[in-house]
Design an enzyme around this catalytic site. Structure first.
Site, mmCIF file in Angstrom:
data_model
loop_
_atom_site.group_PDB
_atom_site.id
_atom_site.type_symbol
_atom_site.label_atom_id
_atom_site.label_comp_id
_atom_site.label_asym_id
_atom_site.label_seq_id
_atom_site.Cartn_x
_atom_site.Cartn_y
_atom_site.Cartn_z
ATOM 1 N N GLU A 223 -65.152 36.631 20.323
ATOM 2 C CA GLU A 223 -66.055 37.394 19.463
ATOM 3 C C GLU A 223 -67.307 37.751 20.255
ATOM 4 O OE1 GLU A 223 -66.186 36.040 15.152
ATOM 5 O OE2 GLU A 223 -65.484 34.207 16.128
ATOM 6 N N LYS B 5 -60.216 29.840 2.770
ATOM 7 C CA LYS B 5 -60.589 28.788 3.705
ATOM 8 C C LYS B 5 -62.116 28.665 3.724
ATOM 9 C CE LYS B 5 -61.091 31.060 8.215
ATOM 10 N NZ LYS B 5 -62.339 30.441 8.641
ATOM 11 N N LYS C 183 -68.007 32.527 20.505
ATOM 12 C CA LYS C 183 -68.930 33.575 20.065
ATOM 13 C C LYS C 183 -69.846 33.961 21.215
ATOM 14 C CE LYS C 183 -68.852 32.554 15.129
ATOM 15 N NZ LYS C 183 -68.211 33.855 14.808
ATOM 16 N N ASP D 256 -63.676 26.184 12.424
ATOM 17 C CA ASP D 256 -63.726 27.547 11.921
ATOM 18 C C ASP D 256 -62.590 28.406 12.457
ATOM 19 O OD1 ASP D 256 -64.925 29.740 10.489
ATOM 20 O OD2 ASP D 256 -65.674 30.505 12.399
ATOM 21 N N ARG E 119 -72.168 33.646 -11.906
ATOM 22 C CA ARG E 119 -73.263 33.119 -12.723
ATOM 23 C C ARG E 119 -74.245 34.194 -13.166
ATOM 24 N NH1 ARG E 119 -74.855 27.608 -9.312
ATOM 25 N NH2 ARG E 119 -72.920 26.470 -9.707
ATOM 26 N N LYS F 70 -52.955 40.362 9.235
ATOM 27 C CA LYS F 70 -53.096 41.422 10.231
ATOM 28 C C LYS F 70 -51.724 41.929 10.653
ATOM 29 C CE LYS F 70 -57.533 39.787 12.053
ATOM 30 N NZ LYS F 70 -58.287 40.964 11.578
ATOM 31 N N HIS G 172 -56.807 35.121 6.260
ATOM 32 C CA HIS G 172 -56.698 36.568 6.410
ATOM 33 C C HIS G 172 -56.077 36.965 7.739
ATOM 34 C CE1 HIS G 172 -60.457 36.007 8.710
ATOM 35 N NE2 HIS G 172 -60.128 37.129 9.298
ATOM 36 N N HIS H 212 -56.888 29.850 12.522
ATOM 37 C CA HIS H 212 -56.456 31.087 13.163
ATOM 38 C C HIS H 212 -55.609 30.843 14.415
ATOM 39 C CE1 HIS H 212 -58.892 32.941 10.271
ATOM 40 N NE2 HIS H 212 -59.970 33.193 10.980
#
Length: 519
Positions: A241, A173, A365, A260, A64, A207, A203, A265
């Protein structure tokens, strides 16, 4: 000379048959976004530098904000200086690549915008450059269906089985937020494009070490016979993570760790690790087996979720000596949020190979370190000889596939400690990617973008695969039913999750094998 007697390694170069990328144009919707500057443009730059892109290739950034070609290139050059995996950025290489970058401002819901995009593409030469088109949707998922409809209405995306030229759409995603929304999105997209034109990207599948799971299993006669209930006691898959949600708090409030990470994954890694051998090294044969595996997952009824799934949310703590704030203190997070930042679960694969073998998956996390690995824990030796004398002090063998970082494969066996006494302890037979192949490992997007340009869907997710994963995960969401977190479900930042995650395994006599730094 007999090949088995040669000292030189026998190298099989399957990649020499890869299809060359035809001249084409790539249109990136969301060109001003973080994904474009951090991942897409650096990946294309490295593919270009490696000579993997055709000489006739153009990238049109679409967003935009009003920009010129030159100002967009300047922004991307600055980002490349920060996110390129090779430093410093080669000046002449960048200038050659930058000449292929163009920009077009517009609103993705206005028909006039697509008309101007069509005019821009129509001015390209030669013909394949303007007729072969890859559309990359690096935008909010709420815009996916509108963009595809706009492209179709403008004649830029044709739903044809065998057109003289090709058009493809890459979709980031999250692909839906539950089964119903995923089905609705699939229906909206396939009104304007065939399934073979849709490339749903995760993604994680790009890997190098994730791709190597298939090679490790099916190119080595030594290990595949061990890959079953006869020898495997249980399997652990961990994606941890070290950092918290950071600036992504508002996004995380909408998804949580289950949507998520688990739905895509972890289930993708599970499918590759546990699926049956495909009938051929072809995209649909591999994707068929992944779908079969996902459909073999034993459903967890909502009223049984509390027995098989543990959720958690991090509170304030320390990680590697650094203070960490609680999830509820992160920007964009509600102060009474019950969104999960940690999930551990136990599941079964109801097929002949894996019947009775528990699979333990976890992700979170603000855990002690960032690591992804798959661990096959083998059955203990019979209770005779060494096992009879050592008891539980004789460790069971295990095979660990370290996906990131410190990528490698370790086989843990028991060995005798040198000396006059008979002392046994676990030892490792270890393979490291960097030691064997060097430090170079391409970024996931470098491989995935090339595959999309070539039309190879092997590492992309098919419609029925997405829906099978959501159908299984939705039952867990239903079991939680938006219930608030209990005190037992919180865990301090820098720890491996709430105590209930350990109890989930202890009931069966198992324990989590936490990833170790530098192994």
């Amino acid at each position: 000379m007999i090949p088995e007697l040669l000292d030189e390694p026998q190298v099989c170069r399957l990649g020499e048959s890869r299809k060359a990328v035809e001249p084409c144009s790539m249109v990136i919707f969301g060109a001003s976004g973080d994904l474009t500057s951090r991942k897409l443009i650096p990946a294309l730059y490295h593919d270009f530098k490696a000579g993997l892109l055709p000489g006739e290739f153009l990238v049109v950034g679409f967003a935009r904000r009003e920009k010129t070609d030159e100002s967009w290139r300047a922004e991307l050059r600055q980002a490349l200086g920060q996110f390129s995996r090779t430093q410093p950025v080669d000046r002449s290489g960048w200038e050659d690549f930058a000449a292929k970058l163009l920009y077009l401002a517009g609103d993705g819901i206005e028909p006039e915008t697509y008309r101007r995009l069509a005019e821009r593409l129509a001015g390209f030469a030669p013909e394949p450059l303007r007729r072969n088109r890859l559309f990359y949707l690096a935008t909010s998922p709420s815009r996916f269906a509108d963009i595809v409809a706009g492209l179709s209405a403008a004649g830029l995306l044709r739903r044809e089985e065998a057109p003289p030229f090709w058009q493809r759409v890459v979709i980031e995603k999250p692909f839906g937020h539950d089964l119903a929304s995923a089905r609705a999105l699939n229906a909206a997209l396939t009104r304007h494009a065939h399934e073979h034109q849709l490339f749903r990207i995760d993604h994680y599948l790009g890997k190098e070490t994730v791709q190597n799971i298939l090679t490790f299993r099916f190119a080595n006669a030594l290990f595949e016979p061990l890959w079953s209930r006869q020898t495997v006691d249980h399997v652990q898959i961990t994606v941890s993570e070290r950092m918290g949600v950071g600036a992504r708090g508002a996004f995380y409030e909408e998804v949580g760790a289950l949507r998520d990470m688990v739905q895509n994954h972890l289930l993708q890694v599970l499918a590759l690790m546990a699926m049956e051998p495909p009938v051929a090294l072809e995209a649909e044969a591999i994707r068929d087996e992944k779908v079969k595996l996902l459909r073999s997952l034993r459903p967890i009824p909502p009223d049984e979720v509390h027995r098989h799934v543990v959720r958690g949310q991090y509170t304030a703590g320390t990680n590697a000596g650094e203070p960490r704030r609680a999830y509820r203190e992160e920007p964009g997070v509600q102060p009474d949020s019950s969104v999960e930042t940690f999930v551990a679960l136990r599941l079964w694969v109801d097929n002949w190979r894996w019947a009775g073998v528990p699979f333990y998956l976890r992700t979170g996390k603000s855990l002690p370190l960032s690591a992804s690995e798959v661990r096959l824990q083998f059955r203990r030796p019979p209770h005779v000889l060494f096992a009879a004398r050592c008891g539980p002090r004789l460790d069971a063998n295990s095979l660990t596939l370290r996906l990131q970082p410190d990528e490698g494969i370790s086989l843990h066996i028991n060995g005798k400690v040198p000396g006059t006494e008979l002392t046994l302890r676990p030892v490792r037979m270890h393979f490291r990617y960097d030691a064997e192949f060097g430090a170079y490992t391409p970024e996931a997007y470098e491989r995935l973008l090339l595959d999309a340009l070539e039309g190879d869907p092997t590492l992309f997710i098919r419609r029925d695969e997405v829906e099978a994963a959501w159908a299984w995960v939705d039952q867990i969401r239903a079991g939680w039913a938006d219930a608030p977190l209990s005190e037992a479900e919180f865990y301090p930042a820098g720890t491996w999750g709430p105590p209930a995650a350990e109890e989930l395994l202890c009931a069966a006599g198992h324990t989590w094998r936490n990833p170790q730094s530098g192994t």
